[in-house]
Structures are given as C-alpha cells and as structure tokens.
Motif scaffolding. Structure first.
Motif, mmCIF file in Angstrom:
data_model
loop_
_atom_site.group_PDB
_atom_site.id
_atom_site.type_symbol
_atom_site.label_atom_id
_atom_site.label_comp_id
_atom_site.label_asym_id
_atom_site.label_seq_id
_atom_site.Cartn_x
_atom_site.Cartn_y
_atom_site.Cartn_z
ATOM 1 N N UNK A 112 1.665 -10.038 -4.739
ATOM 2 C CA UNK A 112 1.811 -10.543 -3.363
ATOM 3 C C UNK A 112 3.270 -10.892 -3.107
ATOM 4 N N UNK A 113 3.786 -10.388 -2.011
ATOM 5 C CA UNK A 113 5.161 -10.704 -1.609
ATOM 6 C C UNK A 113 5.111 -11.497 -0.307
ATOM 7 N N UNK A 147 -1.516 3.495 -3.209
ATOM 8 C CA UNK A 147 -1.559 2.022 -3.207
ATOM 9 C C UNK A 147 -2.282 1.523 -1.953
ATOM 10 N N UNK A 148 -2.912 0.360 -2.087
ATOM 11 C CA UNK A 148 -3.515 -0.285 -0.906
ATOM 12 C C UNK A 148 -2.664 -1.484 -0.540
ATOM 13 N N UNK A 149 -2.422 -1.659 0.756
ATOM 14 C CA UNK A 149 -1.583 -2.772 1.212
ATOM 15 C C UNK A 149 -2.396 -3.661 2.146
ATOM 16 N N UNK A 198 -0.029 -8.006 0.124
ATOM 17 C CA UNK A 198 -0.562 -7.906 -1.236
ATOM 18 C C UNK A 198 -0.775 -6.424 -1.511
ATOM 19 N N UNK A 199 -0.187 -5.962 -2.587
ATOM 20 C CA UNK A 199 -0.240 -4.522 -2.882
ATOM 21 C C UNK A 199 -1.066 -4.307 -4.144
ATOM 22 N N UNK A 256 1.538 -7.635 -15.364
ATOM 23 C CA UNK A 256 0.363 -8.052 -14.588
ATOM 24 C C UNK A 256 0.773 -8.344 -13.147
ATOM 25 N N UNK A 257 -0.109 -9.009 -12.423
ATOM 26 C CA UNK A 257 0.192 -9.332 -11.038
ATOM 27 C C UNK A 257 1.124 -10.533 -10.935
ATOM 28 N N UNK A 258 1.596 -10.796 -9.724
ATOM 29 C CA UNK A 258 2.486 -11.943 -9.500
ATOM 30 C C UNK A 258 2.514 -12.266 -8.012
#
Ligand code: EPU
Length: 441
Positions: free
Chosen positions: A60-61, A82-84, A96-97, A247-249
């Motif tokens: 997530x940005x 990718x899904x956005x 969130x990607x 991993x995610x962030x």
C-alpha cells in the motif's frame, strides 16, 4: 491528449479525469497567497509502484500524486496482471497493489513511449519472472537518455539482454546473481533499476557511484519495509543482501521537493506568500541557497516552508545543475523563469541533460532576455514578462512557463498540457485556490 487514450487510463486509475480543454489560460500579476499542499513526489512514486512487482503480497502506498505519469504506470502494471485498488481520504490518494499473478509478456509500446520510468520494469520483472520484454522507453525529449548503465549493470548480474529493433528483451532463466557494479556516473534510474533487481538476486550486490537523490532512499526505505536488506542509504555505495523473498508493506511517498522549489519560485515572482506544506529546507539540497541568493525568502515553519520574495527583491545569480545534493536539473527551468525578472544577469549551466533548454524560446516569446551558448544560458533580467501563447515542451518547461505566466503583465495561453499533467497533481485547482486567475480552455 487524445480523449480515447485518456479514457483508456480510467480502469486502472479511476481518479484520472480526461481534462477539458487543450490550453491553460493564465492572467498574470496576481500574488499567490495561502497554504499550498505539496503532493507526493512524482519521481519517488514511480519506482515505488514498480517495486510492488517484486512480491505477491499487498503493498500500500499513501500520498500518491494524482498525475498523468501515475495513471500511465497504473495502466502498465494492470496490463502485466497487477490489481490496483484506489482510495481517497483527507490525507490524499492511496493505492494497494496486488501483483500475485504477473505475466511479463510484451509491454504496451504506446504506454512505454509516454514515460521514461517504464525502463524500471526491466529490473523488477527480470528479478521476479526471469524475463522482460519492453520497447525502448520514451519520456521527455531533454537529451540522449541512454540506458547503457542499466543494461551493463543487469548483465553483470547475469542477465542476457538483447537490444534490437527498438526492443529490449532480457532473460535471466537461472535467476540474477549479486554483483559488484560501478556506475559510470550517478544515474538515478540505473541506481533504482539495479536496486530493484538486487533485492531478489542471490548474494550481495554493491552499487558504487550510486545516485543519492532522496527519491532513491525513499525507494530503499519501502524495500526495507518489505523485508529487503539494504545499507548505505543516501550514500554513493548501496549494499543489498539479496535473495530473500520480500513481503507486503505500507509506505508513504515522500513530498515532492521539485514541486516545493517550483512553488517557492511562483510565490516570489508574483510577490505573494505561500506556506508550502509539508516542506523542509534540507529537501531542496543546493536549491535552497540558490533560491535565497536569487531573493526568495525561505523560512521553516512547524510543518512546512514559508516562501516569499525578499524585501531587497529578486537578483541575478549563477546556477549549475549537478546530481543531488547539487542543484537539481528539474529546477533549472523554473529557476530560469524566476531569474528572467531578476535585477542583473545570471549564468545557468545545465550539466545533466544535453537538450534541456527548450523552454528558452518560449520564455523569449514572453519578453525574457536569454542568450544560450553551449550548455550555459545567460539571463539578463527584465522588469516584467508579458503574456504570450507558448508551448510546454517537457514537464519542467511546463512548470517554468506557468511561473512566467503567473508573473507576467497580462494573459498567457499554454499548450502542450500533457507535460504539465504528467508531473503535477491538480496544479490548476491548487493555483486557483491560492488566488491565481487560471482556466483550462
Ligand atoms: N545516462 C546514460 N546512460 C544511462 C543512464 C543515464 O547516459 O544508462 C545519462 C542520461 O542521459 C543523463 C544522465 O545520465 O544525461 C543522468 O540521467 P539519470 O539516469 O540520472 O536520469 P533519469 O533516471 O532518466 C531521473 C528523473 C528525471 C531527473 C533525473 C536527474 C525520474 C522518472 N526521472 O531521470 O526527472 O531529471 O533523474 O535527476 O525519476 C523530470 O522529473 O522532469 C525528470 C526528467
């Protein structure tokens, strides 16, 4: 921009609205006053979005600028699988990607041609999928803009790269391996590309003579939050211990230091006063002292920077662009617009890009007195610029023309607005909110 292309961006960036009108009409001579919300940095968010391709987990940005470049990169990521998911809160735009299913087929040439940063897909896709195939990247026509440093670095990490017919085809079937790489010069894009690739490469990668722009440290901070091991942030040597899946962030994009410097120029040329928020002097690097020498008063407040013209007025000063922490090439055109109305002469030397003076002809149409010899423009200040019909030739040229038009004696009409929209988030709305007489027509 062609309307059907603009509409094609909507599925991946629903907040992007095909803009009405092809021109921006600005009535000059009104002071800019008020609080200016500084957006997330264009040159940080693009590599950050690409970094999401390194992991199947969610990234997530926050503080994403709603700019055309972000919309174009969103479309590219979506075509790759990718899904956005977008959301808007008071704090701004977030995405969130999810890149759990990526297919690195041939990448859309039309989209790549619109954005230089698409070359960063090379390092990320090679590292994640072992293959990347994309057209040579486009972007602003400001110089040769080779990709030889990117290619040499990735080859040193074991990639096979074939460049033929305007295409880049890269493979690393057995995966990338860490390498000791020295860049011939501190290239921002090459540093980012190699950093992205090194995170998943086995072993240690050293990137020597790395660029030190703050956007690179912002990328590294996000990669570290994803579990990567990177040291040397903000220095000329980045060390990456690669090979561990990331991993995610959740990461917040740093503020746009170029927007910060640009709006400080706009406040000064209009004899207004802006509270640029968030903003800090250190973000400007060498541009802070240059602006102060030129007669822009910069004062740090609690959460931002107050910018206005000093009592002594604007005065000529010499400027040479350099890699960070030197004076940013992306502020060269905006500062030239400002110095066009300073007392005395200024010598502005561009050392990063070979053809980054295309705004000079446009500023001359507004009455600026500028002579160019090789890589130096000598600006002799005139009391006031006059409104004119001008064309934006790249992102920062567009910002320079907006500054010039805001300070000019009457109306200006700016064409080539895609360049402005590429790099600046809701600029028309933000300028109008600070008192500019500005309209898309
Ligand atoms: N270069 C090469 N070969 C390479 C890479 C670079 O010869 O493989 C040369 C370039 O031609 C240029 C110099 O090295 O003369 C520096 O280029 P760099 O790679 O640092 O620039 P970039 O990554 O293409 C980024 C920004 C630019 C900004 C420069 C310099 C992004 C998306 N772009 O470009 O931003 O001017 O760094 O700070 O981050 C803009 O925002 O308007 C813009 C052009």
């Amino acid at each position: 921009m062609n309307r059907s292309f603009a509409s094609s961006l909507l599925p991946s960036a629903p907040w992007w609205h095909p803009r009405a009108g092809h021109s921006l009409v600005i009535r000059g001579g009104r002071p800019l006053l008020g609080t200016w919300p500084v957006s997330g940095a264009k040159n940080a968010v693009l590599p950050l979005m690409v970094s999401t391709l390194l992991t199947p987990h969610l990234v997530t940005l926050h503080n994403v600028p709603a700019s055309l470049d972000v919309a174009v990169l969103s479309a590219l990521l979506r075509r790759l699988g990718a899904e956005l998911h977008w959301s808007t809160t008071e704090a701004g735009l977030s995405v969130t990607i999810c890149a759990d299913r990526i297919h690195p087929g041939e990448i859309d040439g039309d989209l790549v041609a619109r954005m230089r940063a698409s070359v960063l897909l090379l390092g990320a896709l090679l590292a994640r999928c072992g293959e990347a195939r994309l057209p040579m990247p486009g972007g602003d026509a400001i110089g040769l803009r080779g990709i030889d440093f990117h290619v040499a670095g990735l080859r040193a990490m074991g990639a096979d790269i074939d460049l033929a017919g305007g295409m880049i085809h890269a493979t690393a079937r057995a995966g990338l391996k860490g390498a000791d790489i020295r860049l011939p010069q501190p290239s921002v894009g090459a540093t980012e590309n190699l950093l992205l690739a090194a995170v998943l490469a086995t072993g240690t990668t050293l990137i020597r003579n790395a660029a030190r722009e703050p956007e690179i440290a912002d990328l590294a901070r996000c990669l570290i939050a994803m579990g990567a091991t990177i040291s040397g942030l903000g220095t000329h040597v980045l060390t990456v211990q690669g090979g561990t899946p990331v991993t995610g962030a959740v990461h917040t994009v740093m503020p746009d230091r170029i927007e910060l410097g640009t709006l400080a120029c706009a406040a000064a040329i209009t004899d207004g006063e802006l509270f640029l928020q968030p903003g800090r002097l250190d973000l400007l690097g060498a541009a802070g002292p240059v602006l102060e020498r030129a007669g822009v008063e910069l004062r740090e407040g609690e959460s931002g920077l107050i910018a206005r013209r000093s009592k002594a007025g604007l005065s000529g000063t010499d400027v040479t662009t350099r890699p960070y922490p030197g004076f940013a090439t992306d502020l060269q055109a905006p500062v030239m617009a400002l110095l066009s109305t300073a007392t005395g002469a200024s010598a502005i030397t561009e050392t990063i890009f070979e053809q980054r003076f295309r705004h000079v002809d446009e500023l001359r149409k507004m009455g600026a007195n500028i002579a160019v010899r090789a890589r130096t423009a000598v600006v002799r200040g005139v009391p006031r610029l006059q409104g004119a019909s001008v064309t934006c030739t790249d992102v920062r040229a567009a910002a320079a023309l907006v500054i010039a038009a805001l300070g000019a004696s009457d109306d200006s009409r700016l064409d080539g607005l895609d360049h402005l929209d590429r790099g600046y988030d809701r600029i028309t709305e933000k300028l109008a909110a600070c008192g500019a007489a500005i309209d898309r027509a």
